[in-house]
Design a protein around this motif. Structure first.
Motif, PDB file in Angstrom:
ATOM      1  N   PHE A   1       1.149  -1.251  -0.020  1.00 17.16           N
ATOM      2  CA  PHE A   1      -0.012   0.026  -0.018  1.00 17.16           C
ATOM      3  C   PHE A   1       0.865   1.108   0.036  1.00 17.16           C
ATOM      4  O   PHE A   1       0.800   2.193  -0.688  1.00 17.16           O
ATOM      5  CB  PHE A   1      -0.892   0.040   1.183  1.00 17.16           C
ATOM      6  N   VAL A   2       1.802   1.195   1.106  1.00 22.76           N
ATOM      7  CA  VAL A   2       2.815   2.381   1.080  1.00 22.76           C
ATOM      8  C   VAL A   2       3.534   2.683  -0.201  1.00 22.76           C
ATOM      9  O   VAL A   2       3.932   3.620  -0.924  1.00 22.76           O
ATOM     10  CB  VAL A   2       3.748   2.284   2.466  1.00 22.76           C
ATOM     11  N   ALA A   3       4.098   1.533  -0.758  1.00 24.38           N
ATOM     12  CA  ALA A   3       4.762   1.386  -2.073  1.00 24.38           C
ATOM     13  C   ALA A   3       4.366   2.001  -3.052  1.00 24.38           C
ATOM     14  O   ALA A   3       4.849   2.521  -4.257  1.00 24.38           O
ATOM     15  CB  ALA A   3       5.375  -0.003  -2.309  1.00 24.38           C
ATOM     16  N   GLU A   4       2.797   1.594  -3.248  1.00 19.85           N
ATOM     17  CA  GLU A   4       2.037   2.088  -4.313  1.00 19.85           C
ATOM     18  C   GLU A   4       1.684   3.701  -4.278  1.00 19.85           C
ATOM     19  O   GLU A   4       1.313   4.009  -5.485  1.00 19.85           O
ATOM     20  CB  GLU A   4       0.803   0.922  -4.331  1.00 19.85           C
ATOM     21  N   LEU A   5       1.557   4.165  -3.114  1.00 20.86           N
ATOM     22  CA  LEU A   5       1.246   5.655  -3.112  1.00 20.86           C
ATOM     23  C   LEU A   5       2.107   6.542  -4.023  1.00 20.86           C
ATOM     24  O   LEU A   5       3.337   6.526  -3.680  1.00 20.86           O
ATOM     25  CB  LEU A   5       1.155   6.096  -1.690  1.00 20.86           C
ATOM     26  N   GLY A   6       1.634   7.225  -4.875  1.00 22.59           N
ATOM     27  CA  GLY A   6       2.326   8.159  -5.696  1.00 22.59           C
ATOM     28  C   GLY A   6       2.978   7.182  -6.980  1.00 22.59           C
ATOM     29  O   GLY A   6       3.560   7.948  -7.756  1.00 22.59           O
ATOM     30  N   ASP A   7       2.686   6.190  -7.232  1.00 19.90           N
ATOM     31  CA  ASP A   7       3.123   5.357  -8.038  1.00 19.90           C
ATOM     32  C   ASP A   7       2.624   5.541  -9.599  1.00 19.90           C
ATOM     33  O   ASP A   7       1.491   6.079  -9.373  1.00 19.90           O
ATOM     34  CB  ASP A   7       3.297   3.901  -7.835  1.00 19.90           C
ATOM     35  N   LYS A   8       3.191   5.060 -10.525  1.00 20.48           N
ATOM     36  CA  LYS A   8       2.685   5.334 -11.917  1.00 20.48           C
ATOM     37  C   LYS A   8       1.237   4.367 -12.066  1.00 20.48           C
ATOM     38  O   LYS A   8       0.378   5.108 -12.789  1.00 20.48           O
ATOM     39  CB  LYS A   8       3.554   4.931 -13.020  1.00 20.48           C
ATOM     40  N   SER A   9       1.162   3.506 -11.374  1.00 19.06           N
ATOM     41  CA  SER A   9      -0.095   2.762 -11.279  1.00 19.06           C
ATOM     42  C   SER A   9      -1.445   3.609 -10.773  1.00 19.06           C
ATOM     43  O   SER A   9      -2.393   3.423 -11.401  1.00 19.06           O
ATOM     44  CB  SER A   9       0.039   1.803 -10.591  1.00 19.06           C
ATOM     45  N   GLN A  10      -1.096   4.375 -10.051  1.00 19.87           N
ATOM     46  CA  GLN A  10      -2.105   5.451  -9.351  1.00 19.87           C
ATOM     47  C   GLN A  10      -2.425   6.203 -10.607  1.00 19.87           C
ATOM     48  O   GLN A  10      -3.965   6.719 -10.765  1.00 19.87           O
ATOM     49  CB  GLN A  10      -1.896   5.915  -8.165  1.00 19.87           C
ATOM     50  N   LEU A  11      -1.585   6.726 -11.030  1.00 20.48           N
ATOM     51  CA  LEU A  11      -1.899   7.680 -12.376  1.00 20.48           C
ATOM     52  C   LEU A  11      -2.791   7.041 -13.441  1.00 20.48           C
ATOM     53  O   LEU A  11      -3.741   7.847 -13.924  1.00 20.48           O
ATOM     54  CB  LEU A  11      -0.728   8.298 -12.910  1.00 20.48           C
ATOM     55  N   MET A  12      -2.394   5.845 -13.616  1.00 18.73           N
ATOM     56  CA  MET A  12      -3.122   5.105 -14.839  1.00 18.73           C
ATOM     57  C   MET A  12      -4.687   4.724 -14.142  1.00 18.73           C
ATOM     58  O   MET A  12      -5.558   4.830 -14.778  1.00 18.73           O
ATOM     59  CB  MET A  12      -2.314   3.700 -14.960  1.00 18.73           C
ATOM     60  N   ALA A  13      -4.701   4.205 -12.760  1.00 19.37           N
ATOM     61  CA  ALA A  13      -6.114   4.046 -12.218  1.00 19.37           C
ATOM     62  C   ALA A  13      -6.834   5.311 -12.412  1.00 19.37           C
ATOM     63  O   ALA A  13      -8.130   5.126 -12.728  1.00 19.37           O
ATOM     64  CB  ALA A  13      -5.903   3.681 -10.865  1.00 19.37           C
ATOM     65  N   MET A  14      -6.144   6.601 -12.072  1.00 23.57           N
ATOM     66  CA  MET A  14      -7.109   7.861 -12.285  1.00 23.57           C
ATOM     67  C   MET A  14      -7.370   7.875 -13.731  1.00 23.57           C
ATOM     68  O   MET A  14      -8.719   8.352 -13.826  1.00 23.57           O
ATOM     69  CB  MET A  14      -6.235   9.118 -11.816  1.00 23.57           C
TER      70      MET A  14
END
Length: 188
Positions: A7-20
């Motif tokens: 969860f912490v590693a994913e915060l701010g990751d490119k995957s979150q931008l893809m999800a958005m």
């Protein structure tokens, strides 16, 4: 443990931008299904690698980074090409559950190959049991990306589609170049 770490590693990751980005274009449910399926598959492979092979995977990190970077450049071009869809085709893409889930799933699968969350999952699996690491890492990543999905769904209703499209293409291209540069740097 793996839920919190991922969860912490994913915060701010490119995957979150893809999800958005995907949440701004497709139904939230479809995006979440695609992310969950891709994450479960990638993290199952990750724990398998971590459990059975250990650090042998680290020797090939540069190639994985370069291939993922090229894929991201392809995602950027694909995003821009989508600008030429007719209104009827765009409506079909938004309403076609299977197409949305497949698009999101494939994009996330490719994006997660060699990503820090994959490497973190491999590392955790070398030290912990594979099943708990797999379930925990999948839950942690989906929870972090669910936050991004909510933000993307809200932005999708407030921003013009062309702004989202060009912004997403620019982000995909930026991350693609960063991955390629990182892969070349590791190889040297």
């Amino acid at each position: 443990m793996s839920t919190a770490v991922i969860f912490v590693a994913e915060l701010g990751d490119k995957s979150q931008l893809m999800a958005m980005t995907f949440a701004a274009r497709y139904r939230v449910r479809d995006v979440l299904i695609g992310i969950t399926a891709a994450t479960a598959i990638v993290h199952l492979a990750s724990v398998g690698i971590g459990y059975w092979i250990g650090d042998a995977f680290a020797d090939q990190q540069h190639w994985i980074s370069i291939v993922a970077g090229v894929a991201f450049l392809g995602f950027a071009a694909w995003t821009l090409r989508g600008d030429e869809l007719t209104d009827d085709e765009a409506d079909k893409a938004r309403t076609s559950q299977g197409a949305a889930i497949l698009a999101v799933g494939v994009a996330f699968f490719l994006a997660e190959l060699g990503d820090k969350t994959m490497l973190a999952t491999i590392t955790l699996a070398t030290q912990e049991g594979w099943f708990g690491t797999w379930v925990g890492s999948t839950v942690g990543m989906v929870a972090a990306d669910a936050l991004a999905i909510v933000v993307g769904a809200v932005l999708g209703r407030k921003l013009p589609e062309h702004v989202i499209k060009y912004g997403a293409a620019a982000l995909f291209a930026l991350f693609g170049l960063i991955l390629i540069i990182d892969g070349v740097r590791i190889a040297l």
